[in-house]
Write an enzyme that holds these catalytic residues in place. Structure first.
Site, PDB file in Angstrom:
ATOM      1  N   THR A 138     -10.218  -1.743 -10.278  1.00  0.00           N
ATOM      2  CA  THR A 138     -10.913  -0.466 -10.436  1.00  0.00           C
ATOM      3  C   THR A 138     -12.175  -0.584 -11.294  1.00  0.00           C
ATOM      4  O   THR A 138     -13.154   0.143 -11.062  1.00  0.00           O
ATOM      5  CB  THR A 138      -9.929   0.561 -11.046  1.00  0.00           C
ATOM      6  OG1 THR A 138      -8.788   0.627 -10.178  1.00  0.00           O
ATOM      7  CG2 THR A 138     -10.536   1.939 -11.161  1.00  0.00           C
ATOM      8  N   CYS A 175       0.850  -1.196   0.000  1.00  0.00           N
ATOM      9  CA  CYS A 175       0.000   0.000   0.000  1.00  0.00           C
ATOM     10  C   CYS A 175       0.885   1.245   0.000  1.00  0.00           C
ATOM     11  O   CYS A 175       1.724   1.408   0.890  1.00  0.00           O
ATOM     12  CB  CYS A 175      -0.910   0.015   1.225  1.00  0.00           C
ATOM     13  SG  CYS A 175      -1.866   1.544   1.326  1.00  0.00           S
ATOM     14  N   GLY A 234      -6.373   1.520 -12.616  1.00  0.00           N
ATOM     15  CA  GLY A 234      -7.247   1.689 -13.777  1.00  0.00           C
ATOM     16  C   GLY A 234      -6.504   1.469 -15.085  1.00  0.00           C
ATOM     17  O   GLY A 234      -5.310   1.132 -15.097  1.00  0.00           O
ATOM     18  N   GLY A 293      -4.006  -5.041 -12.704  1.00  0.00           N
ATOM     19  CA  GLY A 293      -3.603  -3.689 -13.094  1.00  0.00           C
ATOM     20  C   GLY A 293      -4.340  -3.253 -14.349  1.00  0.00           C
ATOM     21  O   GLY A 293      -3.933  -3.582 -15.452  1.00  0.00           O
TER      22      GLY A 293
HETATM   23  C1  SIN Z   1      -3.550  -0.443  -1.223  1.00  0.00           C
HETATM   24  O1  SIN Z   1      -3.069   0.246  -2.126  1.00  0.00           O
HETATM   25  O2  SIN Z   1      -2.994  -1.489  -0.887  1.00  0.00           O
HETATM   26  C2  SIN Z   1      -4.799  -0.032  -0.515  1.00  0.00           C
HETATM   27  C3  SIN Z   1      -5.161   1.356  -0.763  1.00  0.00           C
HETATM   28  C4  SIN Z   1      -5.382   2.119   0.505  1.00  0.00           C
HETATM   29  O3  SIN Z   1      -6.134   1.674   1.373  1.00  0.00           O
HETATM   30  O4  SIN Z   1      -4.782   3.194   0.653  1.00  0.00           O
END
Ligand code: SIN
Length: 314
Positions: free
Chosen positions: A266, A130, A217, A243
């Site tokens: 997405t 993340c 996206g 992706g």
């Molecule tokens: C992620 O990118 O792993 C999760 C996105 C987030 O909660 O910021």
């Protein structure tokens, strides 16, 4: 009819399309518009030990061909997940993979221990990628030794399928995939979002509260495809491609590049049935082209005499 089912580290999935963590809630959000039982699997929103409220707004922004997010791993926490969400997920006829996020290696272990014995949890996807949190996330995901250590520690705690979701925000994703494989991980999910940003030119301020966020996206699909191609050539364990997949053609590219399965992310925000349509489209393509088993497509790229700069990294 082409064979669509396959085994992922011993787990039977009815097709090769899963919905990506963070884009399908806990499976119940999308029920009115799509039957999640038609998916190969649901990957839950990231679960942490304690509930998280996530980052302050603005935490979503639209970009050309993509979406920037800085959610900050907002989630209800593993205990509320067990009491409020898992009962529904158990009733869905599909595989359920719990995605785990954490600030420390101990927290990853603790969340996995809590989920491990639960009926209805078929496997784990570990979020070390993340880009929107200060602790955990990319601190781990950009450090090959940390990814190896997390995989090793979690492997010791479960026999269920263990997937590790990698970040593209490194130079050589193949090295990270190899670290996961060496420590007993069953598969890698390639890839999480690319770090990106947007600026409001009237105020000259960043659009997102955290300045940068994660780009997803269609805009990122070519990057994801190359990362999957690289990872799939680096390891023998399955690579789950993710992706920018919005339709079956996109997914087929990932399979041909070497992905064993794909995740739709997405696109679920536009059409919660996107994953189901992708799965149906893959089966249709196989039937129309006389391909008996979707497995025959995996890694079937014919590069001819073409060579990639990535080849020298392997
Ligand atoms: C992620 O990118 O792993 C999760 C996105 C987030 O909660 O910021």
């Amino acid at each position: 009819m082409a064979l669509t089912s396959f085994r992922l580290a011993g787990l039977e999935l009815k097709n090769r399309v899963l919905v990506a963590s963070g884009t399908y809630g806990y499976g119940d959000d999308c029920l009115e518009t799509a039957d999640p039982g038609k998916l190969g699997g649901i990957i839950t929103k990231s679960l942490s030990l304690k509930p998280r409220i996530g980052n302050p707004p603005v935490r979503i922004a639209e970009t050309a061909g993509g979406m920037l997010n800085s959610i900050g791993l907002a989630n209800i926490g593993v205990h509320r997940f067990l009491s409020e969400k898992l009962p529904f997920l158990r009733s869905v006829d599909t595989a359920v993979i719990a995605n785990i996020a954490a600030s420390t290696i101990e927290e990853y272990c603790e969340v996995l221990r809590i989920l491990e014995g639960e009926d209805g949890i078929d496997g784990f996807e570990i979020n070390v990628s993340c880009p929107n949190v200060r602790e955990g996330g990319l601190i781990f995901g950009t450090d090959c030794a940390a990814v190896a250590e997390i995989t090793r520690r979690l492997r010791a705690l479960t026999k269920k399928p263990l997937l590790v979701k990698l970040t593209p925000n490194v130079t050589r994703i193949g090295e990270f995939a190899r670290a996961v494989e060496a420590e007993g991980g069953d598969a890698v999910s390639v890839m999480n979002t690319l770090i990106g940003m947007a600026i409001d030119i009237k105020t000259r301020k960043p659009v997102l509260s955290t300045v940068t966020g994660g780009l997803s996206g269609p805009a990122i699909k070519p990057v994801a495809l190359a990362k999957v191609y690289e990872a799939a050539r680096a390891v023998r364990i399955p690579v789950i491609g993710i992706g920018g997949i919005t339709n079956a053609s996109d997914a087929l590219e990932f399979l041909i590049a070497g992905a064993t399965a794909v995740q739709v992310g997405t696109a679920n925000f536009i059409d919660p049935a996107a994953g189901i349509k992708v799965a149906e489209g893959i089966a249709r393509y196989c039937d129309e082209n006389g391909i008996p088993d979707v497995a025959d497509l995996v890694g079937s790229l014919d590069a001819g005499s073409g060579t990639s700069v990535l080849d020298s990294w392997l």
